[in-house]
Design a protein around this motif. Structure first.
Motif, PDB file in Angstrom:
ATOM      1  N   UNK A  32      58.739  39.285   6.675  1.00 29.28           N
ATOM      2  CA  UNK A  32      58.553  39.006   5.253  1.00 29.28           C
ATOM      3  C   UNK A  32      57.213  39.568   4.780  1.00 29.28           C
ATOM      4  N   UNK A  33      56.201  39.522   5.629  1.00 29.36           N
ATOM      5  CA  UNK A  33      54.882  40.033   5.268  1.00 29.36           C
ATOM      6  C   UNK A  33      54.953  41.533   4.993  1.00 29.36           C
ATOM      7  N   UNK A  34      55.649  42.271   5.846  1.00 34.88           N
ATOM      8  CA  UNK A  34      55.798  43.715   5.649  1.00 34.88           C
ATOM      9  C   UNK A  34      56.579  43.976   4.357  1.00 34.88           C
ATOM     10  N   UNK A  35      57.623  43.211   4.124  1.00 35.23           N
ATOM     11  CA  UNK A  35      58.414  43.338   2.900  1.00 35.23           C
ATOM     12  C   UNK A  35      57.536  43.136   1.668  1.00 35.23           C
ATOM     13  N   UNK A  36      56.740  42.059   1.671  1.00 30.71           N
ATOM     14  CA  UNK A  36      55.886  41.762   0.520  1.00 30.71           C
ATOM     15  C   UNK A  36      54.829  42.843   0.307  1.00 30.71           C
ATOM     16  N   UNK A  37      54.286  43.362   1.390  1.00 27.25           N
ATOM     17  CA  UNK A  37      53.304  44.444   1.264  1.00 27.25           C
ATOM     18  C   UNK A  37      53.954  45.679   0.657  1.00 27.25           C
ATOM     19  N   UNK A  38      55.139  46.043   1.126  1.00 27.25           N
ATOM     20  CA  UNK A  38      55.846  47.206   0.594  1.00 27.25           C
ATOM     21  C   UNK A  38      56.163  47.010  -0.882  1.00 27.25           C
ATOM     22  N   UNK A  39      56.663  45.826  -1.209  1.00 28.64           N
ATOM     23  CA  UNK A  39      57.007  45.535  -2.598  1.00 28.64           C
ATOM     24  C   UNK A  39      55.766  45.552  -3.479  1.00 28.64           C
ATOM     25  N   UNK A  40      54.668  45.008  -2.987  1.00 28.86           N
ATOM     26  CA  UNK A  40      53.418  45.008  -3.749  1.00 28.86           C
ATOM     27  C   UNK A  40      52.925  46.409  -4.042  1.00 28.86           C
TER      28      UNK A  40
END
Length: 134
Positions: A32-40
């Motif tokens: 989820x952390x990688x997902x949020x970083x990518x989305x950000x």
């Protein structure tokens, strides 16, 4: 201006889509952390696109003589693009329709960005089943 900014925006979103697929190695990460970083990162770059398009409108206002300074033109443009519109600076009477058209343009661009971000979330969400089921 509307056509130019919409075409520019769609091209920019296409580039961002390609970048989003490459961030994190190209495969869907379960983190989820990688997902949020990518989305950000994608969201921040989408905001940059909106800023560039608003600046293009500001440059047009300046070039046309609708406003006397780049600062005022940028403020009016951001206000119109976001439909916020309370800068206290008004376009000259003969250019007021152009401000309304920029607001229409902003709604189109923000709609495109919203659809794009939704698609990115669907594409990158880390907990989507692998078999394609919902």
């Amino acid at each position: 201006m509307i056509v130019v900014t919409v075409v520019f925006h769609v091209a920019g979103l296409g580039v961002l889509s390609e970048m989003a697929g490459r961030l994190g190695g190209g495969s869907r990460s379960r983190s989820v952390v990688v997902f949020l970083a990518r989305l950000g990162i994608v969201a921040l770059l989408a905001v940059v696109l909106h800023g560039l398009e608003s600046f293009a409108w500001a440059a047009a206002y300046l070039w046309l003589g609708a406003l006397p300074s780049l600062r005022q033109a940028t403020l009016v443009s951001l206000g119109a693009m976001t439909t916020y519109g309370s800068s206290g600076i008004a376009l000259a009477r003969q250019w007021q329709l152009m401000g309304a058209l920029e607001a229409l343009n902003g709604m189109l661009l923000f709609g495109l960005t919203t659809a794009f971000l939704f698609a990115i979330v669907q594409k990158l969400w880390p907990h989507r089943p692998r078999d394609g089921g919902v």
